[in-house]
Design a protein around this motif. Structure first.
Motif, PDB file in Angstrom:
ATOM      1  N   MET A  49       0.851  -1.187   0.000  1.00  0.00           N
ATOM      2  CA  MET A  49       0.000   0.000   0.000  1.00  0.00           C
ATOM      3  C   MET A  49       0.886   1.236   0.000  1.00  0.00           C
ATOM      4  SD  MET A  49      -2.710   1.222   2.881  1.00  0.00           S
ATOM      5  CE  MET A  49      -3.360  -0.425   3.017  1.00  0.00           C
ATOM      6  N   ALA A  50       0.928   1.916  -1.093  1.00  0.00           N
ATOM      7  CA  ALA A  50       1.758   3.116  -1.180  1.00  0.00           C
ATOM      8  C   ALA A  50       0.941   4.318  -0.718  1.00  0.00           C
ATOM      9  CB  ALA A  50       2.261   3.307  -2.601  1.00  0.00           C
ATOM     10  N   PHE A  51       0.960   4.589   0.551  1.00  0.00           N
ATOM     11  CA  PHE A  51       0.090   5.629   1.103  1.00  0.00           C
ATOM     12  C   PHE A  51       0.762   6.968   1.237  1.00  0.00           C
ATOM     13  CE2 PHE A  51       2.240   3.554   4.547  1.00  0.00           C
ATOM     14  CZ  PHE A  51       2.702   4.595   5.311  1.00  0.00           C
ATOM     15  N   LEU A  52       2.101   6.994   1.247  1.00  0.00           N
ATOM     16  CA  LEU A  52       2.802   8.239   1.502  1.00  0.00           C
ATOM     17  C   LEU A  52       3.130   8.956   0.211  1.00  0.00           C
ATOM     18  CD1 LEU A  52       5.227   7.042   4.286  1.00  0.00           C
ATOM     19  CD2 LEU A  52       3.145   8.334   4.575  1.00  0.00           C
ATOM     20  N   GLU A  53       2.911  10.251   0.224  1.00  0.00           N
ATOM     21  CA  GLU A  53       3.145  11.068  -0.957  1.00  0.00           C
ATOM     22  C   GLU A  53       4.628  11.116  -1.292  1.00  0.00           C
ATOM     23  OE1 GLU A  53       2.541  15.716  -2.375  1.00  0.00           O
ATOM     24  OE2 GLU A  53       1.928  15.048  -0.402  1.00  0.00           O
ATOM     25  N   ALA A  94       3.990  15.406   9.489  1.00  0.00           N
ATOM     26  CA  ALA A  94       3.500  14.090   9.898  1.00  0.00           C
ATOM     27  C   ALA A  94       1.983  13.992   9.761  1.00  0.00           C
ATOM     28  CB  ALA A  94       3.908  13.811  11.340  1.00  0.00           C
ATOM     29  N   LEU A  95       1.274  15.055  10.154  1.00  0.00           N
ATOM     30  CA  LEU A  95      -0.193  15.051  10.036  1.00  0.00           C
ATOM     31  C   LEU A  95      -0.637  14.890   8.586  1.00  0.00           C
ATOM     32  CD1 LEU A  95      -1.274  17.776  12.617  1.00  0.00           C
ATOM     33  CD2 LEU A  95      -2.024  15.390  12.584  1.00  0.00           C
ATOM     34  N   GLN A  96       0.045  15.578   7.686  1.00  0.00           N
ATOM     35  CA  GLN A  96      -0.285  15.457   6.264  1.00  0.00           C
ATOM     36  C   GLN A  96      -0.105  14.021   5.781  1.00  0.00           C
ATOM     37  OE1 GLN A  96       2.143  18.313   4.202  1.00  0.00           O
ATOM     38  NE2 GLN A  96       1.291  20.066   5.316  1.00  0.00           N
ATOM     39  N   GLN A  97       1.025  13.419   6.159  1.00  0.00           N
ATOM     40  CA  GLN A  97       1.307  12.059   5.719  1.00  0.00           C
ATOM     41  C   GLN A  97       0.326  11.054   6.345  1.00  0.00           C
ATOM     42  OE1 GLN A  97       4.192  11.371   3.462  1.00  0.00           O
ATOM     43  NE2 GLN A  97       3.576  13.499   3.264  1.00  0.00           N
ATOM     44  N   VAL A  98       0.039  11.246   7.628  1.00  0.00           N
ATOM     45  CA  VAL A  98      -0.888  10.337   8.302  1.00  0.00           C
ATOM     46  C   VAL A  98      -2.293  10.476   7.728  1.00  0.00           C
ATOM     47  CG1 VAL A  98      -2.001   9.841  10.520  1.00  0.00           C
ATOM     48  CG2 VAL A  98       0.472  10.238  10.416  1.00  0.00           C
ATOM     49  N   SER A  99      -2.708  11.695   7.389  1.00  0.00           N
ATOM     50  CA  SER A  99      -4.026  11.909   6.777  1.00  0.00           C
ATOM     51  C   SER A  99      -4.136  11.174   5.452  1.00  0.00           C
ATOM     52  CB  SER A  99      -4.269  13.409   6.556  1.00  0.00           C
ATOM     53  OG  SER A  99      -4.294  14.091   7.790  1.00  0.00           O
ATOM     54  N   MET A 100      -3.062  11.179   4.681  1.00  0.00           N
ATOM     55  CA  MET A 100      -3.056  10.448   3.414  1.00  0.00           C
ATOM     56  C   MET A 100      -3.202   8.951   3.646  1.00  0.00           C
ATOM     57  SD  MET A 100      -0.186  12.462   1.241  1.00  0.00           S
ATOM     58  CE  MET A 100      -0.525  11.470  -0.191  1.00  0.00           C
ATOM     59  N   PHE A 101      -2.537   8.457   4.720  1.00  0.00           N
ATOM     60  CA  PHE A 101      -2.665   7.040   5.056  1.00  0.00           C
ATOM     61  C   PHE A 101      -4.111   6.702   5.421  1.00  0.00           C
ATOM     62  CE2 PHE A 101      -2.736   4.194   8.870  1.00  0.00           C
ATOM     63  CZ  PHE A 101      -2.653   2.997   8.170  1.00  0.00           C
ATOM     64  N   SER A 117      -6.316   6.255   2.495  1.00  0.00           N
ATOM     65  CA  SER A 117      -6.122   4.985   1.802  1.00  0.00           C
ATOM     66  C   SER A 117      -6.631   3.803   2.628  1.00  0.00           C
ATOM     67  CB  SER A 117      -4.640   4.780   1.476  1.00  0.00           C
ATOM     68  OG  SER A 117      -3.884   4.644   2.660  1.00  0.00           O
ATOM     69  N   ASP A 118      -6.761   3.981   3.933  1.00  0.00           N
ATOM     70  CA  ASP A 118      -7.242   2.911   4.811  1.00  0.00           C
ATOM     71  C   ASP A 118      -8.147   3.546   5.867  1.00  0.00           C
ATOM     72  OD1 ASP A 118      -7.656   0.602   6.200  1.00  0.00           O
ATOM     73  OD2 ASP A 118      -5.540   0.129   6.498  1.00  0.00           O
ATOM     74  N   PRO A 119      -9.416   3.819   5.523  1.00  0.00           N
ATOM     75  CA  PRO A 119     -10.301   4.646   6.361  1.00  0.00           C
ATOM     76  C   PRO A 119     -10.771   4.011   7.666  1.00  0.00           C
ATOM     77  CG  PRO A 119     -11.470   3.795   4.444  1.00  0.00           C
ATOM     78  CD  PRO A 119     -10.046   3.429   4.246  1.00  0.00           C
ATOM     79  N   LYS A 120     -10.334   2.793   7.960  1.00  0.00           N
ATOM     80  CA  LYS A 120     -10.778   2.175   9.224  1.00  0.00           C
ATOM     81  C   LYS A 120     -10.100   2.818  10.439  1.00  0.00           C
ATOM     82  CE  LYS A 120      -7.379  -1.600   9.231  1.00  0.00           C
ATOM     83  NZ  LYS A 120      -7.197  -3.059   9.106  1.00  0.00           N
ATOM     84  N   TRP A 121      -8.998   3.600  10.204  1.00  0.00           N
ATOM     85  CA  TRP A 121      -8.265   4.212  11.295  1.00  0.00           C
ATOM     86  C   TRP A 121      -8.739   5.641  11.547  1.00  0.00           C
ATOM     87  CZ3 TRP A 121      -5.438   0.859  13.904  1.00  0.00           C
ATOM     88  CH2 TRP A 121      -4.918  -0.256  13.248  1.00  0.00           C
TER      89      TRP A 121
END
Length: 495
Positions: A1-5, A127-134, A137-141
């Protein structure tokens, strides 16, 4: 899963464990204010700071509880030449103090003060930007709250999160920039990180999820409400800021002998397990251990994969015999054992004098790791430590099967990366040794005793030179006299 920009390549990977130093070269008047001209070590650009800048930094660092030697303010007579010279000396003492303090020297406040260009980024926002992107991609979190500054790393941020399918469980997400010791290829790093959730060991804290991009990584684990072993020793709340918790803890308490023996044996078993797997660690310290049901569980075993420098690297770079990841683990274990015994880290290393304690078997192990002789000649092995009376007869009870299958290709990649890490360390150790020799030579050359010795030597040379000149003149005179006498005799004989 490539979640990070993807971010733009070409950035410099800084080693944040390298303490910045600064020399105040001069003080001068600028727009009716006295400013200090600082030259941070390794940089040629001069930094201009007013006293108010020092005062703001000092106010921010007061949360640490450390008594800081900032010279006091002066409203009248602050342009006086003697006062300016005295303040410059006081500010230099202040800078030396904070840049030599193990915790303060690595915090972003100090780094930014001395090197604005490299330490002005807002890593919490990144970090918030990267975590938001994750999360997209995986909305259960879902984020519960950010855990602000609970760790010591500038480029690592933590968030308390929950899985919407299990809303009562709290997990902790850590996001971190890749570091200067990242030598695995992106593909091999991604493959190795995906193996971590499958790792089974009763003394390693399990990983729920792990993934990386080209420049950063994200790891999820269960959140331990009681915090780390260091939180337990210092009797602090795990969610408090690192500086507030650990710089000057109000209450500390070492562990009982049986706890030291049990936890020490469990930790050594983890190190043996990782060493046998060819998996580099190098990040053992009291904040990377949690206690569950009287069992130690080691955290952050992924740090070496991500290229992050060790917490104890500023110490390790001073000792050329501590030059492998295995010896780093043993050296770090010595620090941890000291902290478990005395409730605080050692004031300085090497350690040759130990506070009084009834646990003589502990002191003998500490001496084998932290003494001057050990640091100069090399560390014992994990196997040797396991055979000491302190740990050899400790019984461990666990039914969990040890499992960590690393494919041969990845094992070879890890071996190569490990060798590259060790090479960078050894090069830095060599550079530090050369710098220490040069500093000692310069210090000796500038010492009063050496100046007196050179003056005496110069006088002796001057006297010797004067004596030799006198001898030369005497010889020349005698030669001239002899020549004149000979000439007279020749003339007389002719007559």
């Amino acid at each position: 899963m490539a979640f990070l920009e993807k971010q733009s390549p070409g950035r410099v990977l800084l080693d944040d464990t390298v303490a910045l130093t600064a020399l105040i070269e001069a003080s001068q008047n600028l727009q009716s204010h006295t400013v200090s001209l600082l030259r941070p070590g390794k940089w040629t650009q001069t930094v201009i700071k007013r006293y108010s800048d020092f005062d703001m930094l000092n106010s921010s660092l007061l949360v640490s509880g450390v008594s800081l030697p900032l010279p006091p303010k002066k409203l009248l007579g602050n342009m006086d030449r003697e006062f300016i010279a005295e303040r410059q000396r006081g500010l230099q003492v202040y800078l030396d103090f904070i840049t030599q303090h193990h915790i303060l020297a690595t915090c972003q406040l100090v780094k930014k003060f001395l090197d604005t260009n490299n330490y002005s980024a807002n890593y919490t926002e990144i970090a918030l930007q990267q975590v938001s992107m994750f999360f997209r991609s995986d909305p259960k979190w879902e984020v519960v709250e950010p855990l602000k500054d609970i760790g010591w790393r500038i480029r690592k941020k933590y968030f308390l999160i929950k899985n919407k399918e299990q809303p009562k469980e709290r997990q902790v997400l850590s996001w971190v920039d890749l570091g200067p010791d990242k030598f695995l290829s992106d593909k091999d790093l991604q493959s190795t990180m995906k193996l971590l959730p499958s790792l089974t060991n009763p003394y390693i804290y399990p990983v729920t999820f792990a993934n990386t991009s080209e420049l950063s990584a994200l790891v999820i684990r269960m959140f331990n409400e009681k915090g780390t072993l260091r939180d337990l020793i210092c009797k602090v709340k795990p969610k408090e800021a690192f500086m507030r918790k650990y710089c000057i803890p109000k209450k500390i308490q070492g562990l009982e002998l049986q706890q030291i023996r049990t936890y020490g044996r469990q930790i050594l078993e983890v190190l043996r397990f990782l060493h046998e797997k060819g998996f580099p660690y190098g990040h053992l310290h009291a904040s990377n251990i949690v206690i569950e049901d009287n069992t130690c569980k080691v955290l952050d075993i992924e740090n070496s994969l991500l290229g992050l420098p060790s917490y104890y690297r500023p110490y390790i770079t001073q000792f050329r015999k501590i030059n492998t990841t295995e010896s780093i683990d043993v050296y770090s274990f010595g620090h941890l054992l000291y902290e478990m015994t005395y409730g605080r880290p050692p004031d300085a290393v090497p350690v040759d004098q130990y506070p009084a304690v009834t646990y003589t078997s502990v002191v003998s192990v500490l001496q084998s790791i932290l003494s001057t002789d050990a640091c100069k000649t090399g560390m014992p092995t994990v196997a040797q430590l396991l055979q000491t009376p302190l740990f050899s007869d400790v019984l461990l009870f666990h039914s969990e099967k040890l499992q960590f299958k690393i494919p041969t290709k990845l094992r070879d990649a890890l071996k190569t990366a490990k060798e590259c890490m060790e090479k960078r360390l050894q090069e830095e150790q060599k550079t530090n040794q050369q710098h220490r020799r040069l500093t000692r030579a310069q210090s000796h050359h500038g010492s009063e005793e050496e100046k007196r010795r050179r003056k005496i030597l110069a006088r002796k040379k001057s006297r010797q030179s004067a004596y030799e000149n006198e001898e030369d003149l005497s010889v020349k005179y005698n030669n001239n006299s002899g020549t004149s006498s000979c000439s007279n005799k020749c003339i007389n004989s002719l007559l």
